[in-house]
Design an enzyme around this catalytic site. Structure first.
Site, PDB file in Angstrom:
ATOM      1  N   LYS A  78       0.857  -1.187   0.000  1.00 28.85           N
ATOM      2  CA  LYS A  78       0.000   0.000   0.000  1.00 28.85           C
ATOM      3  C   LYS A  78       0.884   1.224   0.000  1.00 28.85           C
ATOM      4  O   LYS A  78       1.816   1.332   0.792  1.00 28.85           O
ATOM      5  CB  LYS A  78      -0.882   0.004   1.273  1.00 28.85           C
ATOM      6  CG  LYS A  78      -1.817   1.208   1.335  1.00 28.85           C
ATOM      7  CD  LYS A  78      -3.069   0.964   0.553  1.00 28.85           C
ATOM      8  CE  LYS A  78      -3.841   2.239   0.249  1.00 28.85           C
ATOM      9  NZ  LYS A  78      -3.366   2.958  -0.969  1.00 28.85           N
TER      10      LYS A  78
ATOM     11  N   GLN B 255       7.195   3.870   3.871  1.00 28.19           N
ATOM     12  CA  GLN B 255       5.804   3.441   3.897  1.00 28.19           C
ATOM     13  C   GLN B 255       5.618   2.155   4.723  1.00 28.19           C
ATOM     14  O   GLN B 255       4.586   1.967   5.359  1.00 28.19           O
ATOM     15  CB  GLN B 255       5.317   3.233   2.459  1.00 28.19           C
ATOM     16  CG  GLN B 255       3.832   3.314   2.283  1.00 28.19           C
ATOM     17  CD  GLN B 255       3.311   4.752   2.166  1.00 28.19           C
ATOM     18  OE1 GLN B 255       3.878   5.552   1.448  1.00 28.19           O
ATOM     19  NE2 GLN B 255       2.244   5.074   2.864  1.00 28.19           N
TER      20      GLN B 255
ATOM     21  N   LYS C 175       5.487   3.393   8.339  1.00 36.96           N
ATOM     22  CA  LYS C 175       4.319   4.272   8.496  1.00 36.96           C
ATOM     23  C   LYS C 175       3.048   3.434   8.546  1.00 36.96           C
ATOM     24  O   LYS C 175       2.206   3.598   9.436  1.00 36.96           O
ATOM     25  CB  LYS C 175       4.272   5.241   7.303  1.00 36.96           C
ATOM     26  CG  LYS C 175       3.120   6.218   7.352  1.00 36.96           C
ATOM     27  CD  LYS C 175       2.881   6.918   6.013  1.00 36.96           C
ATOM     28  CE  LYS C 175       4.108   7.550   5.425  1.00 36.96           C
ATOM     29  NZ  LYS C 175       3.783   8.513   4.338  1.00 36.96           N
TER      30      LYS C 175
ATOM     31  N   LYS D 271       5.374   1.676  -3.106  1.00 32.07           N
ATOM     32  CA  LYS D 271       5.315   3.035  -3.656  1.00 32.07           C
ATOM     33  C   LYS D 271       5.604   2.960  -5.141  1.00 32.07           C
ATOM     34  O   LYS D 271       6.256   2.027  -5.607  1.00 32.07           O
ATOM     35  CB  LYS D 271       6.375   3.920  -2.987  1.00 32.07           C
ATOM     36  CG  LYS D 271       6.056   5.396  -3.055  1.00 32.07           C
ATOM     37  CD  LYS D 271       5.168   5.795  -1.901  1.00 32.07           C
ATOM     38  CE  LYS D 271       4.722   7.237  -1.995  1.00 32.07           C
ATOM     39  NZ  LYS D 271       4.088   7.671  -0.735  1.00 32.07           N
TER      40      LYS D 271
ATOM     41  N   GLY E 147      -2.610   8.286  -4.295  1.00 40.16           N
ATOM     42  CA  GLY E 147      -1.918   9.483  -4.774  1.00 40.16           C
ATOM     43  C   GLY E 147      -0.678   9.815  -3.965  1.00 40.16           C
ATOM     44  O   GLY E 147      -0.416   9.246  -2.908  1.00 40.16           O
ATOM     45  N   ASP E 148       0.082  10.726  -4.483  1.00 44.23           N
ATOM     46  CA  ASP E 148       1.214  11.364  -3.797  1.00 44.23           C
ATOM     47  C   ASP E 148       1.435  12.666  -4.585  1.00 44.23           C
ATOM     48  O   ASP E 148       0.506  13.130  -5.266  1.00 44.23           O
ATOM     49  CB  ASP E 148       2.449  10.439  -3.810  1.00 44.23           C
ATOM     50  CG  ASP E 148       3.522  10.858  -2.794  1.00 44.23           C
ATOM     51  OD1 ASP E 148       3.403  10.530  -1.620  1.00 44.23           O
ATOM     52  OD2 ASP E 148       4.483  11.559  -3.200  1.00 44.23           O
TER      53      ASP E 148
ATOM     54  N   THR F 266      -4.387  13.649   5.392  1.00 45.47           N
ATOM     55  CA  THR F 266      -2.955  13.786   5.694  1.00 45.47           C
ATOM     56  C   THR F 266      -2.687  15.082   6.458  1.00 45.47           C
ATOM     57  O   THR F 266      -2.018  15.086   7.505  1.00 45.47           O
ATOM     58  CB  THR F 266      -2.111  13.722   4.408  1.00 45.47           C
ATOM     59  OG1 THR F 266      -2.558  12.627   3.622  1.00 45.47           O
ATOM     60  CG2 THR F 266      -0.641  13.549   4.719  1.00 45.47           C
TER      61      THR F 266
ATOM     62  N   ASN G 289      -2.331  19.263  -1.447  1.00 38.56           N
ATOM     63  CA  ASN G 289      -3.380  18.689  -0.628  1.00 38.56           C
ATOM     64  C   ASN G 289      -3.008  18.612   0.860  1.00 38.56           C
ATOM     65  O   ASN G 289      -3.818  18.925   1.732  1.00 38.56           O
ATOM     66  CB  ASN G 289      -3.673  17.304  -1.226  1.00 38.56           C
ATOM     67  CG  ASN G 289      -4.491  16.456  -0.326  1.00 38.56           C
ATOM     68  OD1 ASN G 289      -3.952  15.641   0.407  1.00 38.56           O
ATOM     69  ND2 ASN G 289      -5.783  16.652  -0.350  1.00 38.56           N
TER      70      ASN G 289
ATOM     71  N   SER H 297      -6.806   5.851   3.776  1.00 38.98           N
ATOM     72  CA  SER H 297      -6.877   4.958   2.615  1.00 38.98           C
ATOM     73  C   SER H 297      -7.291   3.557   3.059  1.00 38.98           C
ATOM     74  O   SER H 297      -8.081   2.882   2.388  1.00 38.98           O
ATOM     75  CB  SER H 297      -5.515   4.867   1.923  1.00 38.98           C
ATOM     76  OG  SER H 297      -5.311   5.952   1.048  1.00 38.98           O
TER      77      SER H 297
HETATM   78  N1  GLU Z   1       1.205   9.070  -0.563  1.00 40.30           N
HETATM   79  C1  GLU Z   1       0.664   9.036   0.764  1.00 40.30           C
HETATM   80  C2  GLU Z   1       1.746   8.692   1.757  1.00 40.30           C
HETATM   81  O1  GLU Z   1       2.870   9.120   1.583  1.00 40.30           O
HETATM   82  C3  GLU Z   1      -0.590   8.180   0.864  1.00 40.30           C
HETATM   83  C4  GLU Z   1      -0.464   6.773   0.415  1.00 40.30           C
HETATM   84  C5  GLU Z   1      -1.780   5.988   0.392  1.00 40.30           C
HETATM   85  O2  GLU Z   1      -2.828   6.532   0.734  1.00 40.30           O
HETATM   86  O3  GLU Z   1      -1.706   4.828   0.014  1.00 40.30           O
HETATM   87  O4  GLU Z   1       1.540   8.065   2.761  1.00 40.30           O
END
Ligand code: GLU
Length: 448
Positions: free
Chosen positions: A90, A111, A114, A126, A165-166, A210, A241, A380
Site C-alpha cells: 500500500k 511506507q 508508516k 510506492k 496518490g502522492d 494527511t 493537498n 486509505s
Molecule cells: N502518498 C501518501 C503517503 O505518503 C498516501 C499513500 C496511500 O494513501 O496509500 O503516505
C-alpha cells in the site's frame, strides 16, 4: 549506529549505488534500532534487517504517450512492492520529474513503517513516474495515466497492491487510472486504488486526512507540554493537498498560519493565509503561488525560490508539507533561534538528517513524517474497509476514526521511546514501534 547494523548498512549501500534518498531513509531507521537488536538478537540471526531493506519486487516500465502536438513522449514508470508482511502493498504514486528508483525506494521503505504504525493491515509499496503533470492539458494527463495503467494493472489488485496518490497524483489522476483499470480488467474492483471520488468508491475525509492528521499529531505533542495551537503562529510549506488541510485545521484550532509555498517560492502573509484565495490559485487554477500575493494584497509578500528560506520566518510550530529535504541544518538552526516549539512533518522526510539532530538537541518536539503524516494512508485503509463491505461511512464517523488512529500513533511512539530509554524521542519511538511489528510478522512467516 549499533555495530551489528553497520555491515548490513554497508551492504545496502553497495547494492543500491547512487540511491541517496533511499540510503538516507535506511540510515534514519537503523539509527534507532540499536536497542532493539541488542534486546532481540534473533532478529539479526533471521536476517530481518537485510530482508527488510530489499524490496520483495521492483517493477520498472516504459510509459509511451502522445502529447497534444501529436509527438510521442516516453516516461519511466515504477512500482516498488517493498514489504507485504502486514498486508497488501500500500502506498502512493508520485508523478514528478525528480522521480527515479532511489526516490521510489525511499518512499516505499518509509511506507513500510508508516503503515505498520497506523495499526491497519497494510504492507508497504510506492510507485510513480518521472512525468511532469504541470503545464499538461487534461487530455495529456489522461493519456499518460491510461498508458501507465496499461502496464501497472497486471501487478495490482485489492489483495495484492493498492496504489493511491502522492505528489502530482490527485483526484483527477486517480480517476483516469481507475477508469483504465476497470476497462482493461472488466472488473469494478473498488479496492484496487484509494483516493477515489466520493460517488465511485471514495471515502469522506481521505482528501483532508494527511493534513488533518499532521496537525492532530502536533496537537498531541503540544498537549504533553500542557500547550495547544490556540494563538500560535504556524509556518506551513507547500500548497498541495497536505498543506491546504493542515492550514485549515490549524486555523480552526485558533492558530495563525503565515506561510505557504510551491516550487517557485514562498509567501509570507503576516495577517494569516487566506485559505479561499490559496485554494482558488492552487487547486482551481493550478497557478503559481505569486498569484496569491497579487490577489491578497495587504502585507503578503512573495519570495522567489533560492532568495531566502521560508523557515527564516519566525514561528512557533513548523509543518513542512512540501517534499523531501526541504528543511536543512541552517533552516533548523534558524527555527530554533526563533523559538520554534514543535515540528511535525506532513511531507515524507522533509527534514535533512542534520536538521533532525538540531531539533532533537534543542529539545524541540519533533514528529517524523512516518508518524505525523500517516493519517493519509490510514484513511486509505478506511477506504479499503468501506470498499470491502460495499459501504460508505459518514464524515463524522470517519474523522473520529482518523483522530483515534493519530492519537494511537502518537501514544505508541511515545511509549516505545520510553520503553527503549529515549523519552520524548518520536523518531526513535516511530522507528522502533513500526519496525517491531513488521519484524515479528516476518519472523512468523518464515524465510520468504
Ligand atoms: N502518498 C501518501 C503517503 O505518503 C498516501 C499513500 C496511500 O494513501 O496509500 O503516505
Amino acid at each position: 549506529m549499533h555495530e551489528k547494523l553497520q555491515p548490513v548498512r554497508e551492504a545496502v549501500i553497495a547494492r543500491n549505488p547512487g540511491e541517496k534518498e533511499f540510503i538516507q531513509a535506511v540510515d534514519e531507521v537503523f539509527g534507532s534500532l540499536g536497542p532493539v537488536v541488542a534486546r532481540r538478537p534473533e532478529l539479526l540471526d533471521a536476517a530481518i534487517l537485510e530482508r527488510i531493506c530489499e524490496p520483495e519486487r521492483q517493477i520498472i516500465f516504459r510509459v509511451p504517450w502522445v502529447d497534444d502536438q501529436g509527438r510521442t513522449q516516453i516516461n519511466r514508470g515504477f512500482r516498488v512492492e517493498f514489504n507485504s508482511a502486514l498486508g497488501p502493498y500500500k502506498g502512493g504514486l508520485r508523478f514528478h520529474p525528480s522521480v527515479y528508483l532511489g526516490i521510489v525506494k525511499f518512499l516505499g521503505f518509509e511506507q513500510i513503517f508508516k503503515n505498520s504504525l497506523t495499526g491497519m493491515p497494510i504492507g508497504g509499496g510506492k510507485g510513480g513516474a518521472d512525468f511532469n503533470p504541470s503545464g499538461r492539458s487534461d487530455g495529456e494527463v489522461m493519456r499518460f495515466c491510461q498508458s501507465f495503467m496499461t502496464e501497472l494493472y497486471r501487478h495490482i489488485g485489492e489483495y495484492t497492491d493498492v496504489p493511491a496518490g502522492d505528489i502530482g497524483v490527485g483526484g483527477r489522476e486517480i480517476g483516469y487510472l481507475f477508469g483504465q483499470y476497470k476497462r482493461i480488467t472488466n472488473r469494478y474492483e473498488s479496492g484496487v486504488l484509494t483516493g477515489k471520488g466520493l460517488s465511485w468508491g471514495g471515502s469522506l475525509v481521505r482528501t483532508e486526512a494527511t493534513g488533518y492528521g499532521t496537525v492532530e499529531f502536533a496537537r498531541q505533542m503540544l498537549k504533553t507540554k500542557g500547550d495547544d495551537f490556540d494563538g500560535k503562529t504556524v509556518s506551513v510549506s507547500g500548497s498541495g493537498n497536505v498543506a491546504i488541510y493542515a492550514i485549515q485545521l490549524a486555523q480552526s484550532l485558533g492558530a495563525k498560519v503565515v506561510t505557504a509555498s510551491d516550487s517557485s517560492g514562498f509567501v509570507h502573509d503576516p495577517d494569516g493565509i487566506d485559505l479561499d484565495i490559496l485554494r482558488e490559485v492552487k487547486e482551481v487554477e493550478r497557478g503559481r503561488i505569486n498569484d496569491y500575493v497579487q490577489r491578497r494584497g495587504g502585507q503578503a509578500r512573495f519570495t522567489e525560490v533560492g532568495k531566502a528560506s521560508l523557515w527564516e520566518v519566525p514561528t512557533q510550530v513548523a509543518l513542512p508539507c512540501a517534499t523531501q529535504n526541504e528543511l536543512n541544518g541552517a533552516d533548523a538552526r534558524k527555527l530554533v533561534e526563533n523559538g520554534v516549539l514543535a515540528v511535525a512533518e506532513g511531507a515524507n522526510m522533509p527534514t535533512t538528517t542534520e536538521g533532525v539532530h538540531i531539533f532533537q538537541e534543542a529539545d524541540v518536539l519533533f514528529a517524523p513524517g512516518k508518524a505525523a503524516n500517516a493519517g493519509g494512508v490510514a484513511t486509505s485503509a478506511l477506504e479499503m474497509q468501506q470498499n470491502a463491505s460495499r459501504d460508505s461511512w459518514t464524515f463524522d464517523y470517519t474523522s473520529t476514526r482518523l483522530t483515534e488512529i493519530m492519537k494511537g500513533i502518537h501514544d505508541t511512539c511515545a511509549a516505545h521511546a520510553d520503553e527503549y530509554g529515549q523519552p520524548g524521542n518520536y523518531v526513535a519511538g516511530a522507528n522502533i514501534a513500526g519496525f517491531i511489528k513488521v519484524a515479528d510478522a516476518m519472523l512468523a512467516q518464515g524465510v520468504i
